[in-house]
Design a protein around this motif. Structure first.
Motif, PDB file in Angstrom:
ATOM      1  N   GLU A  92       0.700  -1.589  -0.202  1.00 38.57           N
ATOM      2  CA  GLU A  92      -0.138  -0.018   0.074  1.00 38.57           C
ATOM      3  C   GLU A  92       1.186   1.421   0.230  1.00 38.57           C
ATOM      4  O   GLU A  92       1.654   1.524   0.457  1.00 38.57           O
ATOM      5  CB  GLU A  92      -1.143   0.197   1.267  1.00 38.57           C
ATOM      6  CG  GLU A  92      -2.144  -1.330   0.766  1.00 38.57           C
ATOM      7  CD  GLU A  92      -2.857  -0.728   2.404  1.00 38.57           C
ATOM      8  OE1 GLU A  92      -4.363  -0.726   2.319  1.00 38.57           O
ATOM      9  OE2 GLU A  92      -2.467  -0.783   3.694  1.00 38.57           O
ATOM     10  N   SER A  93       0.434   2.657  -0.428  1.00 41.84           N
ATOM     11  CA  SER A  93       0.582   3.774  -0.204  1.00 41.84           C
ATOM     12  C   SER A  93       0.980   3.712   1.235  1.00 41.84           C
ATOM     13  O   SER A  93       0.615   3.697   1.949  1.00 41.84           O
ATOM     14  CB  SER A  93       0.290   4.757  -1.631  1.00 41.84           C
ATOM     15  OG  SER A  93       0.435   5.909  -0.621  1.00 41.84           O
ATOM     16  N   VAL A  95       0.186   6.513   2.368  1.00 41.47           N
ATOM     17  CA  VAL A  95      -0.841   7.680   2.682  1.00 41.47           C
ATOM     18  C   VAL A  95      -1.688   6.330   3.445  1.00 41.47           C
ATOM     19  O   VAL A  95      -2.927   6.976   4.141  1.00 41.47           O
ATOM     20  CB  VAL A  95      -1.306   8.309   1.590  1.00 41.47           C
ATOM     21  CG1 VAL A  95      -2.529   9.415   1.802  1.00 41.47           C
ATOM     22  CG2 VAL A  95      -0.367   9.342   1.435  1.00 41.47           C
ATOM     23  N   ASN A  96      -2.044   5.447   2.816  1.00 38.01           N
ATOM     24  CA  ASN A  96      -2.759   4.617   2.880  1.00 38.01           C
ATOM     25  C   ASN A  96      -2.857   3.100   4.509  1.00 38.01           C
ATOM     26  O   ASN A  96      -3.984   2.936   4.321  1.00 38.01           O
ATOM     27  CB  ASN A  96      -3.437   3.777   1.967  1.00 38.01           C
ATOM     28  CG  ASN A  96      -3.754   4.721   1.323  1.00 38.01           C
ATOM     29  OD1 ASN A  96      -4.485   5.924   0.906  1.00 38.01           O
ATOM     30  ND2 ASN A  96      -4.127   4.484  -0.464  1.00 38.01           N
ATOM     31  N   LYS A  98      -1.931   1.604   8.210  1.00 37.22           N
ATOM     32  CA  LYS A  98      -2.735   1.801   9.136  1.00 37.22           C
ATOM     33  C   LYS A  98      -2.452   0.521   9.828  1.00 37.22           C
ATOM     34  O   LYS A  98      -2.208  -1.049   8.899  1.00 37.22           O
ATOM     35  CB  LYS A  98      -4.050   1.894   9.175  1.00 37.22           C
ATOM     36  CG  LYS A  98      -4.862   1.333   7.799  1.00 37.22           C
ATOM     37  CD  LYS A  98      -6.332   1.746   8.184  1.00 37.22           C
ATOM     38  CE  LYS A  98      -7.035   0.702   7.031  1.00 37.22           C
ATOM     39  NZ  LYS A  98      -6.448   0.393   5.830  1.00 37.22           N
ATOM     40  N   SER A 146      -9.747  10.041   9.523  1.00 35.22           N
ATOM     41  CA  SER A 146      -9.103   9.411   8.806  1.00 35.22           C
ATOM     42  C   SER A 146      -9.257   8.481   9.258  1.00 35.22           C
ATOM     43  O   SER A 146      -8.372   6.948   8.509  1.00 35.22           O
ATOM     44  CB  SER A 146      -7.387   9.711   9.899  1.00 35.22           C
ATOM     45  OG  SER A 146      -6.521   9.244   9.317  1.00 35.22           O
ATOM     46  N   SER A 149     -11.861   7.037   6.659  1.00 33.60           N
ATOM     47  CA  SER A 149     -11.498   6.547   5.194  1.00 33.60           C
ATOM     48  C   SER A 149      -9.689   5.692   5.073  1.00 33.60           C
ATOM     49  O   SER A 149      -9.556   5.095   4.352  1.00 33.60           O
ATOM     50  CB  SER A 149     -11.169   8.097   5.000  1.00 33.60           C
ATOM     51  OG  SER A 149      -9.799   8.215   6.191  1.00 33.60           O
ATOM     52  N   ARG A 151      -6.831   6.770   5.816  1.00 29.22           N
ATOM     53  CA  ARG A 151      -6.364   7.372   4.926  1.00 29.22           C
ATOM     54  C   ARG A 151      -5.720   8.070   5.522  1.00 29.22           C
ATOM     55  O   ARG A 151      -6.222   8.637   6.813  1.00 29.22           O
ATOM     56  CB  ARG A 151      -6.653   8.310   3.553  1.00 29.22           C
ATOM     57  CG  ARG A 151      -7.191   7.096   2.764  1.00 29.22           C
ATOM     58  CD  ARG A 151      -7.718   7.966   1.613  1.00 29.22           C
ATOM     59  NE  ARG A 151      -7.841   6.538   0.175  1.00 29.22           N
ATOM     60  CZ  ARG A 151      -9.137   6.993  -0.333  1.00 29.22           C
ATOM     61  NH1 ARG A 151      -8.855   8.348  -1.215  1.00 29.22           N
ATOM     62  NH2 ARG A 151      -9.581   6.427  -1.180  1.00 29.22           N
ATOM     63  N   LEU A 215       1.882  11.636  -1.585  1.00 30.18           N
ATOM     64  CA  LEU A 215      -0.394  11.662  -1.747  1.00 30.18           C
ATOM     65  C   LEU A 215       0.260  12.132  -3.075  1.00 30.18           C
ATOM     66  O   LEU A 215      -0.792  12.254  -4.106  1.00 30.18           O
ATOM     67  CB  LEU A 215      -0.020  12.240  -1.131  1.00 30.18           C
ATOM     68  CG  LEU A 215      -1.656  13.166  -0.731  1.00 30.18           C
ATOM     69  CD1 LEU A 215      -2.660  12.496  -0.534  1.00 30.18           C
ATOM     70  CD2 LEU A 215      -1.964  14.248   0.710  1.00 30.18           C
ATOM     71  N   GLN A 218       0.503   9.743  -5.688  1.00 31.83           N
ATOM     72  CA  GLN A 218      -0.799   8.944  -6.118  1.00 31.83           C
ATOM     73  C   GLN A 218      -2.135   9.853  -6.754  1.00 31.83           C
ATOM     74  O   GLN A 218      -3.288   9.224  -6.995  1.00 31.83           O
ATOM     75  CB  GLN A 218      -1.723   8.700  -4.274  1.00 31.83           C
ATOM     76  CG  GLN A 218      -2.964   8.078  -4.762  1.00 31.83           C
ATOM     77  CD  GLN A 218      -2.864   7.371  -2.602  1.00 31.83           C
ATOM     78  OE1 GLN A 218      -2.952   8.572  -2.143  1.00 31.83           O
ATOM     79  NE2 GLN A 218      -3.625   6.166  -2.318  1.00 31.83           N
TER      80      GLN A 218
END
Length: 222
Positions: A92-93, A95-96, A98, A146, A149, A151, A215, A218
């Motif tokens: 995953e990027s 930013v994404n 978690k 956050s 989402s 993100r 980001l 993306q």
């Protein structure tokens, strides 16, 4: 849009985590509030002579300090010590990305902000004015967005790490209340606050520009 994101977040495996972490944050605040009052009564002679509202704010700053330590240490671990945001460790990027821990940290912080905001509104404006209400409201909105989402958690965690300066702000208030504004500790505390606010933004090496670059790429690739 928010409803769709919430539907994506509240999967069978995660539907318990968000309310549980928020409730844990609120319970944490209540316990530390009470413990702060008990310890202060035993260890600080001047505590018993404080007014009712001063005792409330004293205890309130107790759980504010505790929350700051919890989220700052947790954020530091996730950002720098775990591999969550390391290059090449996830598809995953950045930013994404978690994790269960990062989701839990954010949920606990929402619980803290809800507790603190509730006290601010109940005793308004004794514990803070409209700027505190706006700060807490925007903080909770950002964290919640956050979370649902999935993100931008890297940005939120960086901001939460900056809470490490909160204990210094609270100590400054305690010393002021105790009539210690001219003490060496008060001066050293002020210097530490300044250095903290000055250098914390540089404490994550290349994480922030790296996240911004991810980001940007993306958005370009759509």
């Amino acid at each position: 849009m928010i409803v769709n994101m919430l539907g994506d977040y509240v999967t069978p495996s995660k539907q318990f985590l968000l309310p549980a972490s928020i409730l844990s944050g609120m319970i944490m605040c209540k316990i530390v509030y009470e413990v702060t009052g008990l310890i202060s009564l035993l260890l600080f002679k001047g505590y018993s002579s404080l007014s009712k509202i001063q005792k409330i704010e004293w205890n309130n700053r107790g759980f504010s300090t505790f929350h700051a330590f919890v989220v700052a240490i947790s954020a530091l671990y996730v950002l720098l010590l775990s591999d969550l945001f390391d290059d090449g460790t996830h598809d995953e990027s950045i930013v994404n990305r978690k994790s269960t821990l990062s989701n839990t940290i954010l949920g606990i912080s929402i619980g803290y902000f809800l507790s603190d905001l509730g006290m601010i509104l109940w005793l308004f404006p004794a514990l803070g004015g409209l700027e505190y209400v706006l700060h807490h409201g925007l903080s909770m909105f950002s964290i919640f967005l956050s979370l649902i989402s999935g993100r931008g958690q890297i940005y939120i965690l960086m901001v939460l790490f900056s809470e490490i300066t909160t204990p210094l702000v609270n100590l400054r208030w305690y010393l002021d209340l105790a009539g210690q504004k001219g003490s060496k500790l008060y001066i050293c505390n002020g210097i530490a606050m300044f250095l903290g606010w000055l250098f914390i933004p540089f404490g994550f090496g290349g994480h922030f520009p790296k996240a911004l670059n991810h980001l940007r790429l993306q958005n370009l690739t759509g």
